[in-house]
Scaffold this active site. Structure first.
Site, PDB file in Angstrom:
ATOM      1  N   ASP A 149     -10.958 -53.877  12.166  1.00  0.00           N
ATOM      2  CA  ASP A 149     -11.244 -54.557  11.099  1.00  0.00           C
ATOM      3  C   ASP A 149     -11.505 -56.123  11.757  1.00  0.00           C
ATOM      4  O   ASP A 149     -10.416 -56.377  12.781  1.00  0.00           O
ATOM      5  CB  ASP A 149     -10.196 -54.538   9.964  1.00  0.00           C
ATOM      6  N   ASP A 183     -16.429 -51.119   5.483  1.00  0.00           N
ATOM      7  CA  ASP A 183     -15.843 -51.417   4.276  1.00  0.00           C
ATOM      8  C   ASP A 183     -16.700 -52.066   3.209  1.00  0.00           C
ATOM      9  O   ASP A 183     -16.400 -51.836   1.952  1.00  0.00           O
ATOM     10  CB  ASP A 183     -14.366 -52.035   4.378  1.00  0.00           C
TER      11      ASP A 183
END
Length: 215
Positions: A149, A183
């Site tokens: 991330d 995401d």
């Protein structure tokens, strides 16, 4: 929407997702931050669990490694399920809105699955060092990779006034989660299904009217 257009969307999302993740892994040390704007930062972390970093081992009497394996296998089954749904709605000639949204969700889910399945066996760790692709001593094994991330949007970063009950003096930050392009694709796809629900899932009468108009 045709199968070719759906595949193009999936490929473009996967390329953007994986290129960004590989770049971050091979150029950033864990928790390194690059400020782009005051409200947007590149902040490298890794997620070994589900959404918000939740781990199965936090709730079940199992080891973190076992929880990670179970979660990865579940994600693989979920991707196959989404893939079948996408193939089915394309075959049935479903609305473009639905196919576009599910294509984004499938691409995002597949992007994170690649991390979970393979990253543990092709990268070494990023703690205090820049990771190496195809490392001699990888940090994990097959099915035990961590999701990369890096997108962080602290739109509001302030402190609650002292007079606010319970929260006074505490730090308040919005938006807190750190995420990635995969995401984003999943969230966008789900958002489209929610906002344009009637267009994505028209009633039978509306489908018949559209068919009659096109014939």
């Amino acid at each position: 929407m045709s199968l070719k257009k759906s595949l193009l969307i999936i490929i473009l999302v996967l390329l953007a997702d994986q290129v960004s993740k590989i770049y971050i892994k091979t150029n950033f040390v864990y928790e390194q931050t690059e400020i782009i704007f005051s409200w947007f930062k590149i902040y490298f972390i890794e997620n070994s669990g589900a959404a918000w970093g939740t781990k199965l081992s936090d709730f079940l009497p199992i080891s973190e490694s076992t929880g990670k394996l179970i979660l990865t296998i579940f994600r693989i089954f979920a991707v196959f399920g989404i893939g079948y749904w996408l193939w089915d709605i394309i075959k049935k000639g479903s609305p473009k809105t639905l196919i576009f949204a599910v294509s984004l969700i499938f691409a995002g889910a597949l992007g994170n699955i690649i991390d979970s399945v393979f990253y543990g066996m092709i990268f070494d760790h990023s703690y205090g060092q820049v990771s190496t692709l195809f490392a001699d001593e990888p940090y994990g094994s097959l099915f035990h990779g961590r999701v990369v991330d890096m997108l962080y949007f602290p739109l509001i970063d302030t402190t609650w006034p002292d007079w606010v009950p319970s929260f006074g003096g505490q730090r308040f930050r919005f938006f807190e989660p750190v995420f990635n392009i995969a995401d984003t694709a999943i969230s966008t796809g789900v958002g489209i299904l929610i906002v344009f629900n009637k267009r994505a899932f028209p009633k039978k009468e509306e489908i018949q009217e559209t068919t009659d108009q096109n014939s």
